[in-house]
Design a protein around this motif. Structure first.
Motif, PDB file in Angstrom:
ATOM      1  N   ARG A 232       0.844  -1.197   0.000  1.00  0.00           N
ATOM      2  CA  ARG A 232       0.000   0.000   0.000  1.00  0.00           C
ATOM      3  C   ARG A 232       0.876   1.241   0.000  1.00  0.00           C
ATOM      4  O   ARG A 232       1.617   1.488   0.943  1.00  0.00           O
ATOM      5  CB  ARG A 232      -0.919  -0.002   1.221  1.00  0.00           C
ATOM      6  N   ALA A 233       0.838   1.989  -1.089  1.00  0.00           N
ATOM      7  CA  ALA A 233       1.590   3.238  -1.187  1.00  0.00           C
ATOM      8  C   ALA A 233       0.594   4.376  -1.356  1.00  0.00           C
ATOM      9  O   ALA A 233      -0.198   4.387  -2.296  1.00  0.00           O
ATOM     10  CB  ALA A 233       2.535   3.203  -2.382  1.00  0.00           C
ATOM     11  N   THR A 234       0.626   5.324  -0.447  1.00  0.00           N
ATOM     12  CA  THR A 234      -0.354   6.404  -0.495  1.00  0.00           C
ATOM     13  C   THR A 234       0.141   7.564   0.350  1.00  0.00           C
ATOM     14  O   THR A 234       1.172   7.469   1.009  1.00  0.00           O
ATOM     15  CB  THR A 234      -1.719   5.914   0.035  1.00  0.00           C
ATOM     16  N   VAL A 235      -0.598   8.655   0.299  1.00  0.00           N
ATOM     17  CA  VAL A 235      -0.309   9.783   1.179  1.00  0.00           C
ATOM     18  C   VAL A 235      -0.588   9.321   2.603  1.00  0.00           C
ATOM     19  O   VAL A 235      -1.728   8.992   2.955  1.00  0.00           O
ATOM     20  CB  VAL A 235      -1.176  10.997   0.819  1.00  0.00           C
ATOM     21  N   GLY A 236       0.453   9.278   3.435  1.00  0.00           N
ATOM     22  CA  GLY A 236       0.319   8.667   4.745  1.00  0.00           C
ATOM     23  C   GLY A 236      -0.308   9.566   5.787  1.00  0.00           C
ATOM     24  O   GLY A 236      -1.129   9.135   6.592  1.00  0.00           O
ATOM     25  N   ALA A 237       0.089  10.799   5.827  1.00  0.00           N
ATOM     26  CA  ALA A 237      -0.365  11.694   6.885  1.00  0.00           C
ATOM     27  C   ALA A 237      -0.065  13.120   6.460  1.00  0.00           C
ATOM     28  O   ALA A 237       0.593  13.367   5.448  1.00  0.00           O
ATOM     29  CB  ALA A 237       0.351  11.368   8.199  1.00  0.00           C
ATOM     30  N   ARG A 238      -0.518  14.059   7.259  1.00  0.00           N
ATOM     31  CA  ARG A 238      -0.236  15.464   6.993  1.00  0.00           C
ATOM     32  C   ARG A 238       1.258  15.743   7.167  1.00  0.00           C
ATOM     33  O   ARG A 238       2.016  14.914   7.681  1.00  0.00           O
ATOM     34  CB  ARG A 238      -1.038  16.335   7.948  1.00  0.00           C
ATOM     35  N   ALA A 239       1.653  16.952   6.786  1.00  0.00           N
ATOM     36  CA  ALA A 239       3.018  17.412   7.057  1.00  0.00           C
ATOM     37  C   ALA A 239       3.178  17.669   8.554  1.00  0.00           C
ATOM     38  O   ALA A 239       2.201  17.934   9.263  1.00  0.00           O
ATOM     39  CB  ALA A 239       3.302  18.685   6.266  1.00  0.00           C
ATOM     40  N   PRO A 240       4.416  17.615   9.058  1.00  0.00           N
ATOM     41  CA  PRO A 240       4.613  17.795  10.502  1.00  0.00           C
ATOM     42  C   PRO A 240       4.667  19.258  10.909  1.00  0.00           C
ATOM     43  O   PRO A 240       5.073  20.131  10.139  1.00  0.00           O
ATOM     44  CB  PRO A 240       5.979  17.132  10.724  1.00  0.00           C
ATOM     45  N   GLN A 241       4.271  19.515  12.132  1.00  0.00           N
ATOM     46  CA  GLN A 241       4.566  20.797  12.744  1.00  0.00           C
ATOM     47  C   GLN A 241       6.071  20.859  13.027  1.00  0.00           C
ATOM     48  O   GLN A 241       6.742  19.835  13.132  1.00  0.00           O
ATOM     49  CB  GLN A 241       3.781  20.968  14.055  1.00  0.00           C
ATOM     50  N   LEU A 242       6.590  22.050  13.165  1.00  0.00           N
ATOM     51  CA  LEU A 242       8.024  22.205  13.403  1.00  0.00           C
ATOM     52  C   LEU A 242       8.452  21.497  14.686  1.00  0.00           C
ATOM     53  O   LEU A 242       7.880  21.729  15.747  1.00  0.00           O
ATOM     54  CB  LEU A 242       8.375  23.696  13.475  1.00  0.00           C
ATOM     55  N   ASP A 243       9.434  20.602  14.558  1.00  0.00           N
ATOM     56  CA  ASP A 243      10.000  19.842  15.672  1.00  0.00           C
ATOM     57  C   ASP A 243       8.961  18.971  16.372  1.00  0.00           C
ATOM     58  O   ASP A 243       9.138  18.567  17.526  1.00  0.00           O
ATOM     59  CB  ASP A 243      10.662  20.775  16.706  1.00  0.00           C
ATOM     60  N   GLU A 244       7.907  18.628  15.661  1.00  0.00           N
ATOM     61  CA  GLU A 244       6.827  17.843  16.265  1.00  0.00           C
ATOM     62  C   GLU A 244       7.322  16.497  16.790  1.00  0.00           C
ATOM     63  O   GLU A 244       6.808  15.982  17.793  1.00  0.00           O
ATOM     64  CB  GLU A 244       5.706  17.632  15.245  1.00  0.00           C
ATOM     65  N   HIS A 245       8.306  15.923  16.135  1.00  0.00           N
ATOM     66  CA  HIS A 245       8.764  14.582  16.492  1.00  0.00           C
ATOM     67  C   HIS A 245      10.157  14.592  17.122  1.00  0.00           C
ATOM     68  O   HIS A 245      10.796  13.547  17.252  1.00  0.00           O
ATOM     69  CB  HIS A 245       8.756  13.692  15.246  1.00  0.00           C
ATOM     70  N   GLY A 246      10.617  15.791  17.502  1.00  0.00           N
ATOM     71  CA  GLY A 246      11.963  15.905  18.041  1.00  0.00           C
ATOM     72  C   GLY A 246      12.191  15.042  19.266  1.00  0.00           C
ATOM     73  O   GLY A 246      13.176  14.289  19.346  1.00  0.00           O
ATOM     74  N   ASP A 247      11.296  15.113  20.254  1.00  0.00           N
ATOM     75  CA  ASP A 247      11.469  14.334  21.480  1.00  0.00           C
ATOM     76  C   ASP A 247      11.428  12.836  21.192  1.00  0.00           C
ATOM     77  O   ASP A 247      12.247  12.060  21.718  1.00  0.00           O
ATOM     78  CB  ASP A 247      10.384  14.698  22.500  1.00  0.00           C
ATOM     79  N   ALA A 248      10.480  12.420  20.357  1.00  0.00           N
ATOM     80  CA  ALA A 248      10.352  10.992  20.051  1.00  0.00           C
ATOM     81  C   ALA A 248      11.585  10.477  19.318  1.00  0.00           C
ATOM     82  O   ALA A 248      12.076   9.368  19.601  1.00  0.00           O
ATOM     83  CB  ALA A 248       9.103  10.751  19.210  1.00  0.00           C
TER      84      ALA A 248
END
Length: 396
Positions: free
Chosen positions: A366-382
């Motif tokens: 399955r290849a598709t648009v996965g999700a929205r674009a990220p907010q700035l540094d949204e995933h930095g901690d993770a």
């Protein structure tokens, strides 16, 4: 993420259009794209249009949403020793790094392929610049900055695009960015395939100029074979006819009935079978010599009909298409059935974003648009937590 590239991690150091478009393709195909942004964010975050905001909340602009969907964001100051060290930690966990910095920047930041391969010998490192790297063929323009329109100009696309009066016209989409970005993606995938077989990474160098010249392949062989310099010829084709855009009662249509079978089908649809045996039009070569007469015949036939009437007569019988604007495309069931118009979340707004979908379809993955674009540094901690975990496992 799902898709055939699930499990592939890409460190995305790109900005603007060319690089992010290429990594967007990888994201849609299932790769984990870690978008490394400078403090303050990547430049296109500041480019609209923006959706209506709810209570003044921060929203994502259309430009950024369109080509950064499905990615994760982390802010690193690559000019600082701490930021540089964090990048190296990310690179140790990655399969691919992609960058489109200007000339000399990766050397100044100490993040060149030679530097990063020291911490990850299997690394695939994709570079996209205006005129390429010295190691793959040193250009006299190696230090020149490049933009879509300047590359369209220098690589010849503008010289063959435009009206018959010879005035050049820029190709509408940012093809001087998008096509090189796509070519870089192809290079990354090829290098990944080889890395899986040999265990060795490598660098890929894509020049925007080179990619656009390859896109203009027709003018290369034409000049080589004939010595003639191709010029803008409007909507026609230099060696095929009928191949044109025609004005009709309520807009414009395109027709390309260039083979003998298509030409004969068109003549029967127009109820002019005598044109099939007319000496002027008896084969492809003769029709090119008499393109002006053919254009006049088609104009006379189409001008008093609507696009819908011509669709009924021509659709599915000869290559035909209405000249659609984006409103027409939004109303077209094809675009929705093929998931080429995709709704994604728009944080901070009640208005959902619609972006162009992924044209590559797979029977199993399955290849598709996965999700929205990220907010700035949204995933930095993770992401920092993931790095710490990976480091602990590696040192045990």
């Amino acid at each position: 993420m799902t898709g055939p590239l699930s499990g592939v991690r890409v460190i995305d150091l790109t900005a603007a259009l060319a690089g992010p478009y290429g990594t967007m393709i990888l994201a849609d195909l299932g790769a984990d794209i870690i978008k490394v942004e400078p403090p303050g964010g990547e430049i296109t975050r500041r480019v609209g249009p923006y959706p209506p905001s709810v209570d003044g909340q921060q929203t994502l602009g259309g430009y950024f949403q369109s080509i950064n969907r499905g990615k994760r964001s982390i802010v690193l100051d690559l000019k600082s020793s701490h930021g540089h060290a964090e990048l190296l930690d990310l690179v140790r966990t990655a399969d691919v790094v992609v960058e489109n910095f200007g000339p000399g920047v990766v050397e100044r930041l100490n993040i060149s392929y030679e530097e990063l391969r020291r911490v990850n010998p299997k690394l695939v490192y994709g570079s996209l610049t205006g005129f390429g790297a010295a190691w793959s063929g040193e250009s006299p323009y190696i230090d020149w900055p490049a933009m879509d329109i300047t590359i369209q100009a220098m690589a010849g696309a503008l010289s063959i695009t435009g009206t018959e009066d010879g005035k050049p016209v820029k190709i509408g989409p940012g093809i001087g960015d998008i096509f090189p970005g796509t070519m870089l993606t192809i290079g990354v995938l090829a290098a990944l395939w080889e890395m899986k077989k040999t265990g060795e990474g490598q660098q890929i160098d894509v020049s925007m100029f080179d990619a656009m010249l390859s896109l203009c392949e027709r003018m290369v062989y034409q000049y080589s074979y004939t010595g003639q310099v191709p010029k803008p010829i409007g909507n026609t084709h230099p060696i095929l006819t009928p191949f044109d855009v025609l004005e009709v009662k309520d807009g414009w249509i395109a027709i390309a009935a260039t083979t003998q079978l298509r030409w004969e089908a068109l003549c029967h649809i127009m109820e002019k079978p005598e044109l099939i045996t007319d000496p002027r039009f008896r084969n492809e070569g003769r029709r090119v010599d008499h393109r002006t007469e053919i254009r006049h015949i088609l104009d006379e036939w189409t001008r008093d009909m609507t696009r819908a009437e011509l669709r009924e007569k021509l659709g599915g019988k000869v290559p035909f298409g209405p000249v659609n604007d984006i409103r027409d495309i939004f109303d077209d069931p094809h675009a929705w059935a093929r998931k080429m118009l995709v709704e994604i979340e728009n944080p901070g707004s009640d208005q959902r974003a619609i972006v162009a979908g992924q044209p590559i379809k797979f029977s199993r993955s399955r290849a598709t648009v996965g999700a929205r674009a990220p907010q700035l540094d949204e995933h930095g901690d993770a992401l920092r937590a993931e790095i710490r975990s990976a480091t602990e496992v590696a040192t045990k």
